[in-house]
Design an enzyme around this catalytic site. Structure first.
Site, PDB file in Angstrom:
ATOM      1  N   CYS A 241      10.041  -1.536  29.113  1.00 52.71           N
ATOM      2  CA  CYS A 241       9.042  -0.757  29.828  1.00 52.71           C
ATOM      3  C   CYS A 241       9.605  -0.339  31.185  1.00 52.71           C
ATOM      4  O   CYS A 241      10.274  -1.137  31.846  1.00 52.71           O
ATOM      5  CB  CYS A 241       7.776  -1.598  30.028  1.00 52.71           C
ATOM      6  SG  CYS A 241       6.415  -0.736  30.828  1.00 52.71           S
TER       7      CYS A 241
ATOM      8  N   HIS B 136      -1.015   0.930  27.871  1.00 50.26           N
ATOM      9  CA  HIS B 136      -0.961   1.042  29.342  1.00 50.26           C
ATOM     10  C   HIS B 136      -2.296   1.491  29.926  1.00 50.26           C
ATOM     11  O   HIS B 136      -2.733   0.976  30.961  1.00 50.26           O
ATOM     12  CB  HIS B 136       0.129   2.029  29.792  1.00 50.26           C
ATOM     13  CG  HIS B 136       1.482   1.422  29.954  1.00 50.26           C
ATOM     14  ND1 HIS B 136       1.732   0.327  30.741  1.00 50.26           N
ATOM     15  CD2 HIS B 136       2.681   1.791  29.443  1.00 50.26           C
ATOM     16  CE1 HIS B 136       3.029   0.033  30.696  1.00 50.26           C
ATOM     17  NE2 HIS B 136       3.634   0.903  29.911  1.00 50.26           N
TER      18      HIS B 136
ATOM     19  N   HIS C 106       2.291   1.956  22.575  1.00 46.54           N
ATOM     20  CA  HIS C 106       2.781   1.379  23.840  1.00 46.54           C
ATOM     21  C   HIS C 106       2.096   2.086  25.018  1.00 46.54           C
ATOM     22  O   HIS C 106       1.667   1.439  25.977  1.00 46.54           O
ATOM     23  CB  HIS C 106       4.314   1.536  23.925  1.00 46.54           C
ATOM     24  CG  HIS C 106       4.915   1.038  25.203  1.00 46.54           C
ATOM     25  ND1 HIS C 106       5.709  -0.074  25.279  1.00 46.54           N
ATOM     26  CD2 HIS C 106       4.852   1.535  26.467  1.00 46.54           C
ATOM     27  CE1 HIS C 106       6.090  -0.266  26.538  1.00 46.54           C
ATOM     28  NE2 HIS C 106       5.600   0.705  27.280  1.00 46.54           N
ATOM     29  N   GLU C 107       1.966   3.417  24.904  1.00 48.53           N
ATOM     30  CA  GLU C 107       1.339   4.186  26.006  1.00 48.53           C
ATOM     31  C   GLU C 107      -0.164   3.967  26.080  1.00 48.53           C
ATOM     32  O   GLU C 107      -0.710   3.826  27.178  1.00 48.53           O
ATOM     33  CB  GLU C 107       1.646   5.686  25.855  1.00 48.53           C
ATOM     34  CG  GLU C 107       3.121   6.050  25.800  1.00 48.53           C
ATOM     35  CD  GLU C 107       3.965   5.328  26.831  1.00 48.53           C
ATOM     36  OE1 GLU C 107       5.115   4.999  26.528  1.00 48.53           O
ATOM     37  OE2 GLU C 107       3.469   5.041  27.940  1.00 48.53           O
TER      38      GLU C 107
HETATM   39  O1  LIG Z   1       5.252   3.234  29.059  1.00 47.38           O
HETATM   40  C1  LIG Z   1       6.336   3.841  28.888  1.00 47.38           C
HETATM   41  N1  LIG Z   1       7.496   3.264  29.174  1.00 47.38           N
HETATM   42  O2  LIG Z   1       7.470   2.059  29.754  1.00 47.38           O
HETATM   43  C2  LIG Z   1       8.776   3.840  28.796  1.00 47.38           C
HETATM   44  C3  LIG Z   1       9.323   3.149  27.547  1.00 47.38           C
HETATM   45  C4  LIG Z   1       8.452   3.462  26.335  1.00 47.38           C
HETATM   46  C5  LIG Z   1       9.013   2.941  25.005  1.00 47.38           C
HETATM   47  C6  LIG Z   1       9.353   1.447  24.981  1.00 47.38           C
HETATM   48  C7  LIG Z   1       9.149   1.006  23.541  1.00 47.38           C
HETATM   49  C8  LIG Z   1       8.276   2.021  22.881  1.00 47.38           C
HETATM   50  C9  LIG Z   1       7.976   3.098  23.889  1.00 47.38           C
HETATM   51  C10 LIG Z   1      10.746   3.637  27.360  1.00 47.38           C
HETATM   52  O3  LIG Z   1      10.939   4.794  27.070  1.00 47.38           O
HETATM   53  N2  LIG Z   1      11.784   2.777  27.566  1.00 47.38           N
HETATM   54  N3  LIG Z   1      11.546   1.476  27.859  1.00 47.38           N
HETATM   55  C11 LIG Z   1      12.460   0.831  28.848  1.00 47.38           C
HETATM   56  C12 LIG Z   1      13.860   1.287  28.832  1.00 47.38           C
HETATM   57  C13 LIG Z   1      14.166   2.113  27.651  1.00 47.38           C
HETATM   58  C14 LIG Z   1      13.172   3.237  27.461  1.00 47.38           C
HETATM   59  C15 LIG Z   1      13.462   3.924  26.150  1.00 47.38           C
HETATM   60  O4  LIG Z   1      13.059   3.473  25.110  1.00 47.38           O
HETATM   61  N4  LIG Z   1      14.166   5.064  26.301  1.00 47.38           N
HETATM   62  C16 LIG Z   1      14.608   5.893  25.300  1.00 47.38           C
HETATM   63  C17 LIG Z   1      14.544   5.576  23.948  1.00 47.38           C
HETATM   64  C18 LIG Z   1      15.025   6.524  23.022  1.00 47.38           C
HETATM   65  C19 LIG Z   1      15.534   7.708  23.484  1.00 47.38           C
HETATM   66  C20 LIG Z   1      15.568   7.944  24.849  1.00 47.38           C
HETATM   67  N5  LIG Z   1      15.116   7.038  25.738  1.00 47.38           N
HETATM   68 NI    NI Z   2       5.664   1.046  29.399  1.00 44.65          NI
END
Ligand SMILES: O=CN(O)C[C@@H](CC1CCCC1)C(=O)N1NCCC[C@H]1C(=O)Nc1ccccn1
Ligand code: NI
Length: 187
Positions: free
Chosen positions: A114, A161, A157-158
């Protein structure tokens, strides 16, 4: 533009609030916010911009992560294959609502992270494998869509939140790698 400085981190009380529904028709302010959230996700996935502005790549963002307790989420999931540039899912959802879901459960094989959590939290985050979501888009149009696999995980996940839920709330403390035997593991 939104940068990592605008994203609040775990411990901030807003992340634990149940966010308020947005008024319809959408205000200019809420439309602008949605656009900025989506722009952040696109920027965060652009190697140059991410490097330049020190952005952590993200596929989803919820307004509470910006200390704005409103039921607005942005989703920007790139296509899994290199050639086509069309994203799998690219939208802003106002007042998203899961109206039905499968009994079948799913989890990301790699676990979840996250942008509001600056530490790894290992373990399976067990979620619904398939969901039906209603929402209003940035043009005020109402939608009802069915999602599965990675898209379903991201949207859940969203939506967590905006309900004050963090991904690690779903991880079994005693046995982080516990998973029901019929769970679908998603790459
Ligand atoms: O609430 C929203 N958040 O917290 C951003 C989160 C959301 C995802 C986490 C798991 C399901 C949804 C997020 O995107 N990440 N989590 C932290 C670091 C990595 C990043 C990620 O998965 N990046 C990514 C993945 C594929 C392609 C490009 N980028
Ligand atoms: Ni998140």
């Amino acid at each position: 533009m939104i940068t990592m400085d605008d994203i609040i981190r775990e411990g901030h009380p807003t992340l634990r609030e149940v966010a308020k529904e947005v008024e319809l028709p959408l205000s200019e302010e809420d439309i602008e916010l949605g656009k900025r959230m989506q722009e952040f996700l696109k920027n965060s996935q652009d190697p140059e911009l991410a490097e330049k502005y020190k952005l952590r790549g993200g596929v989803g963002l919820a307004a509470p992560q910006l200390n704005i307790s409103k039921r607005i989420i942005a989703i920007e999931i790139p296509s899994q294959s290199e050639e086509d540039t069309e994203p799998l899912l690219s939208t802003v959802m106002y007042n998203p609502k899961i109206v039905s879901h499968s009994v079948q459960q799913a989890a990301l094989e790699e676990g979840e992270g996250c942008l509001s959590v600056d530490r790894p939290v290992p373990g399976y985050v067990i979620r619904n494998a398939r969901i039906t979501v209603t929402y209003h888009d940035i043009n005020g149009e109402e939608h009802k869509i069915r999602l599965k696999n990675y898209m379903a995980i991201v949207v859940q996940h969203e939506i967590d939140h905006i309900n004050g839920i963090m991904f690690y709330d779903h991880i079994n403390e005693e046995h982080p790698n516990y998973a029901p035997d019929d769970v679908i593991f998603i790459q």
